[in-house]
Design an enzyme around this catalytic site. Structure first.
Site, PDB file in Angstrom:
ATOM      1  N   LYS A  95       0.824  -1.204   0.000  1.00 50.18           N
ATOM      2  CA  LYS A  95       0.000   0.000   0.000  1.00 50.18           C
ATOM      3  C   LYS A  95       0.857   1.252   0.000  1.00 50.18           C
ATOM      4  CE  LYS A  95      -4.451  -1.579   1.675  1.00 50.18           C
ATOM      5  NZ  LYS A  95      -5.534  -1.410   2.633  1.00 50.18           N
TER       6      LYS A  95
ATOM      7  N   LYS B   6      -3.882 -11.139  -7.144  1.00 56.13           N
ATOM      8  CA  LYS B   6      -5.139 -11.268  -6.395  1.00 56.13           C
ATOM      9  C   LYS B   6      -6.242 -10.443  -7.050  1.00 56.13           C
ATOM     10  CE  LYS B   6      -6.004  -8.779  -2.675  1.00 56.13           C
ATOM     11  NZ  LYS B   6      -6.060  -8.149  -1.355  1.00 56.13           N
TER      12      LYS B   6
ATOM     13  N   LYS C 150     -10.479  -5.175  -5.225  1.00 53.22           N
ATOM     14  CA  LYS C 150     -11.499  -4.132  -5.383  1.00 53.22           C
ATOM     15  C   LYS C 150     -10.999  -2.947  -6.173  1.00 53.22           C
ATOM     16  CE  LYS C 150     -12.842  -4.460  -0.735  1.00 53.22           C
ATOM     17  NZ  LYS C 150     -12.828  -3.864   0.580  1.00 53.22           N
TER      18      LYS C 150
HETATM   19  P1  TYM Z   1     -10.807  -6.377   2.821  1.00 47.84           P
HETATM   20  O1  TYM Z   1     -11.901  -5.380   2.982  1.00 47.84           O
HETATM   21  O2  TYM Z   1      -9.688  -6.059   1.914  1.00 47.84           O
HETATM   22  O3  TYM Z   1     -11.406  -7.761   2.359  1.00 47.84           O
HETATM   23  C1  TYM Z   1     -12.483  -8.385   3.042  1.00 47.84           C
HETATM   24  C2  TYM Z   1     -12.268  -9.890   3.082  1.00 47.84           C
HETATM   25  O4  TYM Z   1     -12.182 -10.408   1.759  1.00 47.84           O
HETATM   26  C3  TYM Z   1     -11.016 -11.219   1.617  1.00 47.84           C
HETATM   27  N1  TYM Z   1     -10.514 -11.107   0.235  1.00 47.84           N
HETATM   28  C4  TYM Z   1     -10.268 -12.149  -0.577  1.00 47.84           C
HETATM   29  N2  TYM Z   1     -10.356 -13.477  -0.380  1.00 47.84           N
HETATM   30  C5  TYM Z   1     -10.031 -14.293  -1.410  1.00 47.84           C
HETATM   31  N3  TYM Z   1      -9.616 -13.834  -2.630  1.00 47.84           N
HETATM   32  C6  TYM Z   1      -9.509 -12.501  -2.869  1.00 47.84           C
HETATM   33  N4  TYM Z   1      -9.128 -12.065  -4.049  1.00 47.84           N
HETATM   34  C7  TYM Z   1      -9.835 -11.605  -1.800  1.00 47.84           C
HETATM   35  N5  TYM Z   1      -9.847 -10.245  -1.695  1.00 47.84           N
HETATM   36  C8  TYM Z   1     -10.256  -9.969  -0.439  1.00 47.84           C
HETATM   37  C9  TYM Z   1     -10.031 -10.626   2.625  1.00 47.84           C
HETATM   38  O5  TYM Z   1      -9.030 -11.544   2.986  1.00 47.84           O
HETATM   39  C10 TYM Z   1     -10.956 -10.274   3.783  1.00 47.84           C
HETATM   40  O6  TYM Z   1     -11.178 -11.422   4.585  1.00 47.84           O
HETATM   41  N6  TYM Z   1      -8.014  -5.766   6.911  1.00 47.84           N
HETATM   42  C11 TYM Z   1      -9.208  -6.378   6.414  1.00 47.84           C
HETATM   43  C12 TYM Z   1     -10.465  -5.960   7.132  1.00 47.84           C
HETATM   44  C13 TYM Z   1     -10.412  -6.116   8.624  1.00 47.84           C
HETATM   45  C14 TYM Z   1     -10.533  -7.344   9.334  1.00 47.84           C
HETATM   46  C15 TYM Z   1     -10.450  -6.991  10.705  1.00 47.84           C
HETATM   47  C16 TYM Z   1     -10.688  -8.666   8.934  1.00 47.84           C
HETATM   48  C17 TYM Z   1     -10.278  -5.134   9.530  1.00 47.84           C
HETATM   49  N7  TYM Z   1     -10.295  -5.646  10.790  1.00 47.84           N
HETATM   50  C18 TYM Z   1     -10.512  -7.947  11.696  1.00 47.84           C
HETATM   51  C19 TYM Z   1     -10.762  -9.625   9.946  1.00 47.84           C
HETATM   52  C20 TYM Z   1     -10.678  -9.258  11.287  1.00 47.84           C
HETATM   53  C21 TYM Z   1      -9.374  -5.991   4.941  1.00 47.84           C
HETATM   54  O7  TYM Z   1      -8.848  -5.026   4.497  1.00 47.84           O
HETATM   55  O8  TYM Z   1     -10.244  -6.776   4.254  1.00 47.84           O
END
Ligand code: TYM
Length: 336
Positions: A115, A197, A200
């Protein structure tokens, strides 16, 4: 209702329109825990501002993400659905945990490195301490299990290290959480570059299936998915594109890789891509309809948010008062 149940926590950032990766890697699995565990699913708006956001858009996407949680099958009666910034204890615990997290540990986080490379003009302190806020999210609720995609594994390991360190200094305070990473859909890859990956924020819309994409858009994007120059639907070296499509097809239909290979033996990539597109479009059709209904009902979403924040605050306050006592803060007048 939830007494003595073990806890599940997870979160999704309200940035960009959620993708098939978010769905298959995380959200689709959330509802499977609702009967056995006490589940907290959070819309992490505080994490979102580590990258510059348009305020009106962030607000809208926060509602949208909550609506998507429900549309993807999370019943607000069975799960605590809430917005991170509505429970100030997240920020409070994050500060305490910052003091038990090493600079070196945060410097090693690959997501921070990625990032910062992408946002070179805004490498702010929040981006650096992002994983401590994430640890606070999880540890506040004494979560045992955290369903996430593979990209969050390193952050989860750090959360465990922080919990163990704090417990080591002050005695048992936090449950040490475990990541729950689905086997076949831990990482869904970009349709344009199957070594990357699905994300979004990808600028190439053809690389990403959005949960709310229309049926014909989904089918068109799968038809264009980058594969290899071969023609057999099977696993193998150099066949990352096909294997990605196989994971998606398997996750949606419940079929194993062997079953998929025999189903498409003798057929070409075109047939396979169409079948994947159609099954994903069918699976997401109900989600899209339910989302349209829910997102038009702001009042209902606000009720869910308010109830969720109240429930979550209660659990968060219990942990916070324990933490405050352990680190040596004096009692607050309102809780004395
Ligand atoms: P975020 O918002 O980027 O993504 C949400 C969830 O989606 C999963 N994910 C994927 N899984 C498989 N293949 C992909 N291409 C893919 N893209 C995204 C992510 O692994 C995630 O589970 N930091 C976290 C949010 C967060 C969080 C937490 C998660 C904040 N606090 C506490 C668990 C526990 C994030 O940015 O997810």
């Amino acid at each position: 209702m939830f007494k003595d149940k073990k806890v599940v926590f997870s979160g999704v950032q309200p940035t960009g329109m959620l993708t098939l990766g978010n769905y298959l890697g995380a959200i689709k699995n959330f509802s499977s825990f609702s009967d056995e565990y006490r589940c907290y699913y959070c819309v992490v708006d505080m994490h979102a501002i580590t990258v510059r956001q348009n305020p009106a858009e962030l607000r809208r996407r926060t509602y949208d993400t909550l609506a998507l949680y429900i549309a993807c099958g999370l019943d607000p009666e069975k799960n605590v659905l809430f917005v991170q910034s509505h429970v100030p204890a997240h920020a409070e615990l994050a500060w305490v945990l910052d003091c038990y997290t090493m600079f070196g540990e945060l410097s090693r986080m690959t997501q921070f490195k990625d990032k910062s490379a992408k946002n070179a003009d805004n490498i702010n302190a929040g981006l650096f301490t992002y994983p401590t806020l994430m640890a606070a999210d999880i540890l506040l609720y004494q979560a045992e299990l955290v369903p996430v995609g593979d990209d969050q594994k390193q952050h989860l390991e750090l959360s465990r290290d922080i919990a163990n360190r704090f417990n080591g200094v002050y005695g048992e305070t936090f449950v040490v959480p475990e990541a729950y990473i689905p086997k076949t859909t831990a990482r869904i890859y970009s349709l344009a570059d199957p070594t990357k990956k699905m994300s979004k924020s990808d600028e190439n819309e053809n690389a990403v299936i959005r949960i709310l994409d229309e049926r014909d858009v989904i089918i068109r994007k799968f038809k264009r998915a980058v594969t290899d120059s071969g023609c057999e639907v099977r696993r193998g070296e150099g066949k990352e594109g096909i294997m990605n499509l196989m994971s998606i097809y398997g996750a949606v239909t419940g079929k194993s890789p062997d079953e998929i290979e025999s189903e498409f033996s003798g057929k070409g990539y075109g047939d396979f891509k169409l079948a994947v597109g159609e099954c994903v479009a069918d699976a997401l059709c109900g989600v899209r309809e339910e989302f349209a209904r829910l997102s038009a009902d702001k009042k209902y979403l606000e009720e869910v948010m308010a109830r969720g924040a109240e429930e979550a605050s209660r659990a968060a306050c219990r942990t916070m008062s324990k933490v405050r006592r352990k680190v040596g803060f004096t009692d607050r007048a309102d809780v004395r």
